[in-house]
Design an enzyme around this catalytic site. Structure first.
Site, PDB file in Angstrom:
ATOM      1  N   GLU A  18      35.630   4.907  25.963  1.00 39.58           N
ATOM      2  CA  GLU A  18      35.743   5.965  26.948  1.00 39.58           C
ATOM      3  C   GLU A  18      37.227   6.220  27.195  1.00 39.58           C
ATOM      4  O   GLU A  18      38.034   5.301  27.184  1.00 39.58           O
ATOM      5  CB  GLU A  18      35.064   5.547  28.255  1.00 39.58           C
ATOM      6  CG  GLU A  18      33.568   5.452  28.079  1.00 39.58           C
ATOM      7  CD  GLU A  18      32.838   5.118  29.367  1.00 39.58           C
ATOM      8  OE1 GLU A  18      33.400   5.318  30.448  1.00 39.58           O
ATOM      9  OE2 GLU A  18      31.693   4.662  29.264  1.00 39.58           O
ATOM     10  N   CYS A  26      29.515  -1.128  28.313  1.00 36.98           N
ATOM     11  CA  CYS A  26      29.117  -1.720  27.031  1.00 36.98           C
ATOM     12  C   CYS A  26      29.244  -3.235  26.951  1.00 36.98           C
ATOM     13  O   CYS A  26      28.290  -3.908  26.572  1.00 36.98           O
ATOM     14  CB  CYS A  26      29.935  -1.099  25.903  1.00 36.98           C
ATOM     15  SG  CYS A  26      29.468   0.592  25.624  1.00 36.98           S
TER      16      CYS A  26
HETATM   17  C1  UDX Z   1      33.966  -0.506  24.420  1.00 38.65           C
HETATM   18  C2  UDX Z   1      34.368  -0.736  22.947  1.00 38.65           C
HETATM   19  O1  UDX Z   1      35.786  -0.858  22.852  1.00 38.65           O
HETATM   20  C3  UDX Z   1      33.863   0.400  22.072  1.00 38.65           C
HETATM   21  O2  UDX Z   1      34.178   0.147  20.715  1.00 38.65           O
HETATM   22  C4  UDX Z   1      32.348   0.456  22.250  1.00 38.65           C
HETATM   23  O3  UDX Z   1      31.737   1.329  21.419  1.00 38.65           O
HETATM   24  C5  UDX Z   1      32.025   0.736  23.725  1.00 38.65           C
HETATM   25  O4  UDX Z   1      32.551  -0.335  24.497  1.00 38.65           O
HETATM   26  P1  UDX Z   1      34.839   0.931  26.469  1.00 38.65           P
HETATM   27  O5  UDX Z   1      33.796   0.228  27.274  1.00 38.65           O
HETATM   28  O6  UDX Z   1      34.970   2.401  26.608  1.00 38.65           O
HETATM   29  O7  UDX Z   1      34.642   0.636  24.901  1.00 38.65           O
HETATM   30  O8  UDX Z   1      36.238   0.308  26.906  1.00 38.65           O
HETATM   31  P2  UDX Z   1      37.337  -0.664  26.274  1.00 38.65           P
HETATM   32  O9  UDX Z   1      38.578   0.102  26.077  1.00 38.65           O
HETATM   33  O10 UDX Z   1      36.832  -1.413  25.124  1.00 38.65           O
HETATM   34  O11 UDX Z   1      37.563  -1.652  27.512  1.00 38.65           O
HETATM   35  C6  UDX Z   1      36.496  -2.466  28.008  1.00 38.65           C
HETATM   36  C7  UDX Z   1      36.982  -3.301  29.167  1.00 38.65           C
HETATM   37  O12 UDX Z   1      37.897  -4.297  28.711  1.00 38.65           O
HETATM   38  C8  UDX Z   1      37.708  -2.536  30.254  1.00 38.65           C
HETATM   39  O13 UDX Z   1      37.293  -3.001  31.503  1.00 38.65           O
HETATM   40  C9  UDX Z   1      39.177  -2.854  30.007  1.00 38.65           C
HETATM   41  O14 UDX Z   1      39.942  -2.766  31.168  1.00 38.65           O
HETATM   42  C10 UDX Z   1      39.074  -4.269  29.511  1.00 38.65           C
HETATM   43  N1  UDX Z   1      40.199  -4.692  28.677  1.00 38.65           N
HETATM   44  C11 UDX Z   1      40.440  -4.087  27.487  1.00 38.65           C
HETATM   45  C12 UDX Z   1      40.993  -5.763  29.091  1.00 38.65           C
HETATM   46  O15 UDX Z   1      40.790  -6.333  30.168  1.00 38.65           O
HETATM   47  N2  UDX Z   1      42.000  -6.179  28.263  1.00 38.65           N
HETATM   48  C13 UDX Z   1      42.257  -5.597  27.052  1.00 38.65           C
HETATM   49  O16 UDX Z   1      43.183  -6.053  26.366  1.00 38.65           O
HETATM   50  C14 UDX Z   1      41.452  -4.511  26.661  1.00 38.65           C
END
Ligand code: UDX
Length: 468
Positions: free
Chosen positions: A161, A284
């Site tokens: 997202e 997710c």
């Molecule tokens: C995720 C997957 O990345 C994607 O490939 C899948 O299809 C859907 O789920 P999304 O949920 O949109 O995507 O967000 P993402 O950017 O992956 O972040 C998920 C969570 O992890 C967020 O809460 C973000 O803040 C957290 N995060 C991400 C961290 O805490 N540290 C990081 O280094 C990266």
């Protein structure tokens, strides 16, 4: 090719718009008339940067239409995507009611005018490819069942997202699971232009310099379904690992951002998804890890690593509360300002957002909670009317006479703040930076009593000091 996408949520709308932009003729179908009317008027039902622009361009290039009835679109389509929601049930299993209803309706609409491929785009538990095939067959009329030919494919999405269009147009790989060559052939034809990157890049999603031929990973149905779960579980574990190390860094006096830079440069590890913070959220990671755990349980296997991932994440969300207690001692009666509400920047999505849990816990402990988010405040008011949070119009009003600020979401605009001005408005200039957005030196120079995540020591004028 002619394509129908069923479900106009995140995945369905972005997939439909991208395929139409690539030159296919696409119908996006949803039973929710208000969503379809919005889309017909060129408005996106979700906040996603560039999506409205892409819809407008896609309508010009390939043809993108929005319908509430799937019968005609399915009849005219070579490929039919199922992209409906699979929300979690209290047991951790996925609710498949929408997938099942879509599959039956597709069956009921099919005639024998062409070979069609029904594609699972929704994140469904392992084994659902077969289920969808069976349900489509069930939906066929008795007469149609003698003549209709179709295949089933699994084509998981990996879009994030906030950068969904970029991720869809320039993917690292395209995963297609199918059990026969006719089905695989249709999917390869559908994605040929995307794989070869033969399309002009839209101005709001420029092609990265590194973009090249995208590999199509052809697998069985079950492997494709497992790839989706394993990718999300791995990423959740990777973040959980960074969070766990951040807690150890605090004990031994190291800085987790330095540690993660140091390990991320090892090409076997890679630098992405190593940002320690307040834990992962969103629609997710939690759902998929729980669902994979549930599946392993069904087979009598206990997935210890996945269990640990969830445990570490739950605890991490409350680390900022401990830090507030360390700084302010008593939280009762204190005013705490939350910078950000959405589960991550560039979205208004609040599903499994750590902000909600942090706000609830603080309120329960007697604190007064304020919040500011550039985009997500309206959705928060609407979806959580009982959350006793005072919404502020900007960061300065959030800071006015506050006792502490907590960075919950690392919106880029927060990085541009005049921190000295923000600090000057507060009764106690305490900042708990749950995303390590600010440099400790910059925050300290602005007058903040700053604490980040896993940054036990930081340098002032080049000399390493300790935060407390
Ligand atoms: C995720 C997957 O990345 C994607 O490939 C899948 O299809 C859907 O789920 P999304 O949920 O949109 O995507 O967000 P993402 O950017 O992956 O972040 C998920 C969570 O992890 C967020 O809460 C973000 O803040 C957290 N995060 C991400 C961290 O805490 N540290 C990081 O280094 C990266």
């Amino acid at each position: 090719m002619n394509v129908t996408v069923i479900g106009t949520g995140y995945v369905g709308t972005v997939t439909g718009a991208c395929l139409a932009y690539l030159g296919h003729r696409v119908w996006c179908v949803d039973t929710d008339l208000s969503k379809i009317e919005k889309l017909r008027a060129g408005k996106s039902p979700i906040y996603e940067p560039g999506l409205e622009e892409l819809i407008a361009m896609a309508q010009e290039r390939g043809g993108l239409e929005f319908e509430t009835d799937l019968t005609e679109p399915v009849r005219q389509s070579d490929v039919i995507f199922v992209a409906v929601g699979t929300p979690p049930l209290p047991s951790g299993a996925s609710n498949l009611a929408y997938v099942e209803a879509a599959a039956r309706s597709i069956g009921a609409a099919m005639d024998s005018s062409r070979f069609r491929v029904v594609v699972n785009k929704s994140t469904v538990p392992v084994g659902c490819g077969n289920l969808v095939g069976a349900l489509v067959r069930e939906g066929l009329s008795e007469e149609a069942s003698r003549f209709v030919t179709f295949g089933v494919a699994s084509n998981p999405e990996f879009l994030r997202e906030g950068s969904a269009i970029h991720d869809s147009l320039y993917p690292d790989r395209i995963v297609v699971g199918a059990e026969d060559s006719a089905t695989m052939g249709v999917m390869q034809e559908l994605y040929a232009g995307l794989a070869a990157q033969e399309f002009p890049d839209p101005w709001f999603a420029p092609r990265p310099m590194t973009a090249c031929q995208v590999p199509i990973v052809a697998t069985t149905l079950t492997s494709a379904e497992m790839i989706k779960y394993s990718a999300n579980a791995f990423l959740a574990n990777k973040i959980g690992f960074a969070n766990e190390i951040s807690n150890i860094c605090e004990k031994v006096g190291a800085d987790v951002t330095e540690v993660m830079t140091g390990i991320g440069l090892d090409s076997r590890i890679g630098s992405k998804f190593l940002n320690a913070g307040i834990g992962w959220g969103g629609s997710c990671f939690g759902k998929d890890v729980e669902s994979l755990l549930h599946t392993s349980g069904e087979y009598g296997y206990r997935a210890h690593l996945l269990e640990a991932s969830i445990t570490v994440n739950k605890a991490q969300r409350l680390v900022v509360i401990q830090k507030l207690q360390e700084k302010l001692f008593i939280l009762k009666g204190r005013t705490i300002g939350l910078l950000g509400l959405s589960f991550k920047p560039n979205t208004d999505d609040l599903r499994d957002a750590p902000s909600l849990q942090i706000a609830e816990k603080l309120i329960q402990m007697g604190a007064r909670v304020r919040a500011y988010d550039p985009i997500a405040m309206d959705s928060c008011r609407e979806q959580y009317p009982d959350l006793r949070v005072l919404y502020c119009n900007d960061v300065l009003s959030l800071a006015e006479h506050a006792d502490a600020l907590v960075v919950v979401t690392e919106w880029p605009e927060f990085g541009e703040l005049n921190l000295a001005e923000v600090a000057s408005r507060m009764d106690h200039a305490v900042m708990v930076d749950g995303r390590n957005l600010f440099s400790p030196e910059r925050a300290a120079a602005a007058g903040f009593d700053y604490t980040g995540i896993g940054r036990a020591g930081f340098r002032v004028n080049g000399v390493r000091t300790h935060q407390q």
